[in-house]
Design an enzyme around this catalytic site. Structure first.
Site, PDB file in Angstrom:
ATOM      1  N   GLU A 162       0.850  -1.198   0.000  1.00  0.00           N
ATOM      2  CA  GLU A 162       0.000   0.000   0.000  1.00  0.00           C
ATOM      3  C   GLU A 162       0.881   1.241   0.000  1.00  0.00           C
ATOM      4  O   GLU A 162       2.047   1.181   0.409  1.00  0.00           O
ATOM      5  CB  GLU A 162      -0.946   0.003   1.205  1.00  0.00           C
ATOM      6  CG  GLU A 162      -2.236  -0.753   0.915  1.00  0.00           C
ATOM      7  CD  GLU A 162      -3.241  -0.706   2.040  1.00  0.00           C
ATOM      8  OE1 GLU A 162      -2.950  -0.119   3.098  1.00  0.00           O
ATOM      9  OE2 GLU A 162      -4.343  -1.266   1.851  1.00  0.00           O
TER      10      GLU A 162
ATOM     11  N   HIS B 268     -10.594  10.015   2.656  1.00  0.00           N
ATOM     12  CA  HIS B 268     -10.208   9.005   1.666  1.00  0.00           C
ATOM     13  C   HIS B 268     -10.526   9.574   0.285  1.00  0.00           C
ATOM     14  O   HIS B 268     -11.588  10.150   0.083  1.00  0.00           O
ATOM     15  CB  HIS B 268     -10.986   7.705   1.899  1.00  0.00           C
ATOM     16  CG  HIS B 268     -10.352   6.539   1.215  1.00  0.00           C
ATOM     17  ND1 HIS B 268     -10.413   6.363  -0.148  1.00  0.00           N
ATOM     18  CD2 HIS B 268      -9.611   5.518   1.688  1.00  0.00           C
ATOM     19  CE1 HIS B 268      -9.747   5.269  -0.477  1.00  0.00           C
ATOM     20  NE2 HIS B 268      -9.242   4.738   0.628  1.00  0.00           N
TER      21      HIS B 268
ATOM     22  N   ARG C 246      -2.496  10.126   0.447  1.00  0.00           N
ATOM     23  CA  ARG C 246      -3.954  10.275   0.455  1.00  0.00           C
ATOM     24  C   ARG C 246      -4.428  11.722   0.451  1.00  0.00           C
ATOM     25  O   ARG C 246      -5.348  12.084  -0.275  1.00  0.00           O
ATOM     26  CB  ARG C 246      -4.509   9.641   1.727  1.00  0.00           C
ATOM     27  CG  ARG C 246      -4.998   8.277   1.502  1.00  0.00           C
ATOM     28  CD  ARG C 246      -5.673   7.729   2.718  1.00  0.00           C
ATOM     29  NE  ARG C 246      -5.765   6.298   2.472  1.00  0.00           N
ATOM     30  CZ  ARG C 246      -6.172   5.419   3.343  1.00  0.00           C
ATOM     31  NH1 ARG C 246      -6.551   5.806   4.539  1.00  0.00           N
ATOM     32  NH2 ARG C 246      -6.243   4.143   3.034  1.00  0.00           N
TER      33      ARG C 246
ATOM     34  N   HIS D 145     -12.982   9.835   6.437  1.00  0.00           N
ATOM     35  CA  HIS D 145     -12.698   8.409   6.549  1.00  0.00           C
ATOM     36  C   HIS D 145     -12.248   7.998   7.942  1.00  0.00           C
ATOM     37  O   HIS D 145     -12.705   6.997   8.479  1.00  0.00           O
ATOM     38  CB  HIS D 145     -11.599   8.082   5.528  1.00  0.00           C
ATOM     39  CG  HIS D 145     -11.260   6.639   5.425  1.00  0.00           C
ATOM     40  ND1 HIS D 145     -12.233   5.669   5.227  1.00  0.00           N
ATOM     41  CD2 HIS D 145     -10.076   5.986   5.481  1.00  0.00           C
ATOM     42  CE1 HIS D 145     -11.634   4.485   5.167  1.00  0.00           C
ATOM     43  NE2 HIS D 145     -10.344   4.644   5.341  1.00  0.00           N
TER      44      HIS D 145
ATOM     45  N   ARG E  62      -2.445   9.304   9.091  1.00  0.00           N
ATOM     46  CA  ARG E  62      -2.342   7.866   9.363  1.00  0.00           C
ATOM     47  C   ARG E  62      -1.736   7.118   8.183  1.00  0.00           C
ATOM     48  O   ARG E  62      -2.142   7.325   7.034  1.00  0.00           O
ATOM     49  CB  ARG E  62      -3.737   7.322   9.639  1.00  0.00           C
ATOM     50  CG  ARG E  62      -3.819   5.826   9.757  1.00  0.00           C
ATOM     51  CD  ARG E  62      -5.255   5.414   9.937  1.00  0.00           C
ATOM     52  NE  ARG E  62      -6.017   5.579   8.718  1.00  0.00           N
ATOM     53  CZ  ARG E  62      -6.594   4.575   8.050  1.00  0.00           C
ATOM     54  NH1 ARG E  62      -6.495   3.347   8.501  1.00  0.00           N
ATOM     55  NH2 ARG E  62      -7.282   4.808   6.960  1.00  0.00           N
TER      56      ARG E  62
HETATM   57  C1  LIG Z   1     -14.894   1.683   4.749  1.00  0.00           C
HETATM   58  C2  LIG Z   1     -13.702   1.624   5.665  1.00  0.00           C
HETATM   59  C3  LIG Z   1     -12.545   0.982   5.267  1.00  0.00           C
HETATM   60  C4  LIG Z   1     -11.443   0.913   6.135  1.00  0.00           C
HETATM   61  N1  LIG Z   1     -10.334   0.202   5.750  1.00  0.00           N
HETATM   62  C5  LIG Z   1      -9.324   0.036   6.641  1.00  0.00           C
HETATM   63  C6  LIG Z   1      -8.240  -0.825   6.341  1.00  0.00           C
HETATM   64  O1  LIG Z   1      -8.180  -1.445   5.282  1.00  0.00           O
HETATM   65  N2  LIG Z   1      -7.251  -0.966   7.274  1.00  0.00           N
HETATM   66  C7  LIG Z   1      -7.278  -0.320   8.468  1.00  0.00           C
HETATM   67  O2  LIG Z   1      -6.358  -0.487   9.290  1.00  0.00           O
HETATM   68  N3  LIG Z   1      -8.310   0.493   8.774  1.00  0.00           N
HETATM   69  C8  LIG Z   1      -9.337   0.674   7.904  1.00  0.00           C
HETATM   70  N4  LIG Z   1     -10.385   1.471   8.233  1.00  0.00           N
HETATM   71  C9  LIG Z   1     -10.411   2.099   9.557  1.00  0.00           C
HETATM   72  C10 LIG Z   1     -10.736   1.039  10.617  1.00  0.00           C
HETATM   73  O3  LIG Z   1     -11.716   0.182  10.119  1.00  0.00           O
HETATM   74  C11 LIG Z   1     -11.233   1.674  11.904  1.00  0.00           C
HETATM   75  O4  LIG Z   1     -10.383   2.708  12.311  1.00  0.00           O
HETATM   76  C12 LIG Z   1     -11.300   0.637  13.031  1.00  0.00           C
HETATM   77  O5  LIG Z   1     -11.979  -0.493  12.584  1.00  0.00           O
HETATM   78  C13 LIG Z   1     -11.985   1.246  14.246  1.00  0.00           C
HETATM   79  O6  LIG Z   1     -12.240   0.224  15.178  1.00  0.00           O
HETATM   80  P1  LIG Z   1     -12.907   0.576  16.572  1.00  0.00           P
HETATM   81  O7  LIG Z   1     -13.094  -0.718  17.267  1.00  0.00           O
HETATM   82  O8  LIG Z   1     -12.169   1.655  17.234  1.00  0.00           O
HETATM   83  O9  LIG Z   1     -14.329   1.211  16.185  1.00  0.00           O
HETATM   84  P2  LIG Z   1     -15.576   0.528  15.469  1.00  0.00           P
HETATM   85  O10 LIG Z   1     -15.174  -0.699  14.763  1.00  0.00           O
HETATM   86  O11 LIG Z   1     -16.266   1.582  14.669  1.00  0.00           O
HETATM   87  O12 LIG Z   1     -16.513   0.108  16.693  1.00  0.00           O
HETATM   88  C14 LIG Z   1     -17.116   1.097  17.506  1.00  0.00           C
HETATM   89  C15 LIG Z   1     -18.329   0.503  18.182  1.00  0.00           C
HETATM   90  O13 LIG Z   1     -18.801   1.375  19.207  1.00  0.00           O
HETATM   91  C16 LIG Z   1     -20.217   1.481  19.137  1.00  0.00           C
HETATM   92  N5  LIG Z   1     -20.607   2.774  19.726  1.00  0.00           N
HETATM   93  C17 LIG Z   1     -20.333   4.025  19.296  1.00  0.00           C
HETATM   94  N6  LIG Z   1     -20.840   4.945  20.141  1.00  0.00           N
HETATM   95  C18 LIG Z   1     -21.465   4.263  21.144  1.00  0.00           C
HETATM   96  C19 LIG Z   1     -22.179   4.643  22.324  1.00  0.00           C
HETATM   97  N7  LIG Z   1     -22.370   5.942  22.663  1.00  0.00           N
HETATM   98  N8  LIG Z   1     -22.687   3.677  23.123  1.00  0.00           N
HETATM   99  C20 LIG Z   1     -22.514   2.351  22.804  1.00  0.00           C
HETATM  100  N9  LIG Z   1     -21.835   1.923  21.689  1.00  0.00           N
HETATM  101  C21 LIG Z   1     -21.322   2.875  20.880  1.00  0.00           C
HETATM  102  C22 LIG Z   1     -20.506   1.393  17.651  1.00  0.00           C
HETATM  103  O14 LIG Z   1     -21.851   1.023  17.421  1.00  0.00           O
HETATM  104  C23 LIG Z   1     -19.501   0.303  17.217  1.00  0.00           C
HETATM  105  O15 LIG Z   1     -20.027  -0.977  17.414  1.00  0.00           O
HETATM  106  C24 LIG Z   1     -11.501   1.550   7.397  1.00  0.00           C
HETATM  107  C25 LIG Z   1     -12.668   2.216   7.779  1.00  0.00           C
HETATM  108  C26 LIG Z   1     -13.762   2.253   6.930  1.00  0.00           C
HETATM  109  C27 LIG Z   1     -15.018   2.953   7.379  1.00  0.00           C
END
Ligand SMILES: Cc1cc2nc3c(=O)[nH]c(=O)nc-3n(C[C@H](O)[C@H](O)[C@H](O)COP(=O)(O)OP(=O)(O)OC[C@H]3O[C@@H](n4cnc5c(N)ncnc54)[C@H](O)[C@@H]3O)c2cc1C
Length: 490
Positions: A82, A198, A244, A305, A340
């Protein structure tokens, strides 16, 4: 474990490209660290990035043990390339379904371990608790049935804020509520001005946005305007594979210049078989819109993003509020600096999530230290009940137009003035009523805009047209903290 939607709904589920780790024979955590430092434009916390890159291989081994089916070549885990990575070090699963595979494996572990999960339950507020930690106030998704969990450690893993923007790659749950809740509880926030955009998200009027991974450009897809002309080679030596932020700004400019609502990603030089095996989810999605990427150009726009900043943590996930921890996208560990490196965010959640788990078993006192400027943000009760959904739509337009890819003092000032008016409507008064999702959306948007106005330079994902260059005095992190003084408009 509580989650405001279904357990599986998250940004994690939609991650496509993959997860970075130095596991190849020609690679090392030191090389991964160097690339991470370079991408972060002078603001990466070196020690946090060292932890991230050196613990990555062990966390990947955990995922393999949990059953994540990483793609392989001749029995070895396949490693993709990448932008801005000096080695092939991106692990992927199901072609472009890496996040889904990880999320399914982790969800399976949660269920097998018998962890109590409450779906459609939201964290609404954190209040000072006793020695053991804050008190969490929960409610159901309609804001009813309030429940209080008294004084215990709380781990915020609430993800990012991308869907506060009109154009976003994130699902609708990503409204940055965790940031607003932690801020109200007195936690220090940092780097809120850095929102990564993005460059290529599917665009069609009325259709859902869908990320078209960078890896497609890595395989040879090029960008063209509506007249069919390539515009990236004239702007950067790496053309479509420029960083990016450079590509996102170039597309934004092309859209403004031509008045056409999107540009086109031309993947027709990539063989059809290759597209189908490497990008099955994208091909399936495009087919539902009648697009065959081996023949047709793909309409794309840039979109919000990834939230780089968030709730400030130390290396153990401790925030500045005792026994409040944060990990994943909601946290600001400092590993991303001002920009990032692709595929480091799934990794950040894993590495620092595991460290938080260790702290929970053997808690030690500590927390983040902040040395940069600290901006006190006044936030006082409003006069509203936060029930008008139009507030959310207004926030999305304001952020996209004035706190987006290209920023200026005038735009940010006017966004802050409008957000202050929305605060009055969305923020409840002195009543018992808790601030709801709309009030939190206005607050998180205000914090992003306020930090962006404070940083009078351009760096990484933050671009100010009135300060288009780096400034040496800004090799510092901006901290934001709650103040109960009355709001004054800016
Ligand atoms: C389309 C897309 C593609 C991506 N591709 C990549 C990639 O290829 N590689 C990479 O490293 N990163 C990628 N990213 C970024 C990466 O996916 C995220 O940064 C990472 O998954 C975040 O994980 P997390 O557990 O912090 O949050 P999340 O996976 O978003 O989980 C957060 C959780 O908290 C819950 N929540 C939120 N607020 C509350 C509340 N007040 N009360 C209770 N629950 C709540 C939500 O419902 C959710 O279930 C991508 C992101 C997107 C959107």
């Amino acid at each position: 474990m509580i989650t405001k939607s279904r357990l599986e709904e998250s940004n994690t589920r939609y991650a496509q490209g993959g997860i970075a780790a130095a596991i190849g024979p020609d690679d090392s955590p030191a090389a991964h660290l160097r690339d991470t430092l370079r991408a972060g434009a002078g603001l990466v916390d070196r020690e946090a990035a060292r932890v991230l890159t050196s613990e990555a291989p062990a966390r990947i081994a955990d995922l393999v043990r949990y059953g994540v089916p990483f793609d392989t070549v001749e029995g070895q885990i396949a490693l993709g390339q990448e932008a801005a990575h000096s080695r092939r070090r991106i692990l992927h699963a199901g072609g472009d379904a890496t996040g889904l595979s990880i999320e399914e494996a982790l969800r399976g572990r949660v269920i097998d371990a018998g962890i109590e999960v409450r779906e459609r339950t939201a964290l609404r507020a954190l209040r000072p608790g006793g020695r053991n930690g804050p008190t969490a106030v929960l409610s159901d998704s309609e804001g009813r049935h309030t429940e209080v969990l008294t004084s215990q450690p709380v781990v915020l893993a609430t993800g990012g804020a991308g869907s506060l923007y009109r154009q976003s790659s994130n699902p609708s749950i990503a409204t940055g509520e965790g940031v607003a809740i932690a801020f109200r509880a007195g936690a220090l926030l940092t780097d809120m001005e850095f929102i990564q955009f993005h460059p290529t998200v599917f665009w069609r009027e009325g259709a859902p946005r869908f990320l078209i991974t960078e890896a497609l450009r890595g395989e040879g897809a090029v960008l063209r305007n509506h007249a069919g002309d390539r515009f990236m080679p004239a702007l950067h030596p790496d053309a479509e594979l420029a960083p990016r932020d450079v590509v996102a700004r170039a597309i934004d400019r092309e859209i403004l210049r031509t008045g056409h609502p999107c540009v086109y990603l031309d993947a027709t030089a990539i063989p059809r078989d290759r597209l189908l095996t490497r990008f099955p989810s994208i091909c399936r999605f495009l087919a539902t819109h009648g697009i065959d990427p081996s023949r047709d150009p793909i309409p794309v726009t840039p979109a919000a993003h990834f939230m780089i900043g968030g709730v400030t943590t130390d290396l153990e996930g401790r925030t500045s509020v005792r026994r409040l921890y944060a990990c994943g996208e909601v946290a600001s560990t400092g590993v991303h600096g001002a920009n990032r490196l692709a595929s480091n965010s799934l990794l950040e959640g894993l590495v620092f999530g595991e460290r938080v788990a260790r702290q929970l078993s053997h808690p030690r006192d500590g927390g983040p230290r902040h040395t940069g400027p600290l901006v006190e943000i006044p936030w006082s009760p409003g006069a509203g009940r936060g029930r008008e959904p139009s507030v959310f739509e207004e926030v999305r337009d304001l952020l996209w137009n004035d706190v987006g890819i290209v920023r200026s003092a005038d735009g940010l000032g006017s966004a802050l003035a409008s957000l202050e008016e929305l605060r009055g409507t969305a923020e409840p008064g002195q009543s018992e009523e808790l601030p709801g999702p709309l009030a939190n959306a206005v607050l998180t948007a205000t914090l992003i805009a306020r930090a962006a106005l404070t940083r009078t330079e351009s760096r990484g994902a933050h671009y100010r047209i009135d300060y288009p260059r780096h400034r040496r005095e800004w090799v510092r992190h901006i901290g934001l903290r709650f103040s109960s003084r009355p709001s004054r408009g800016k």
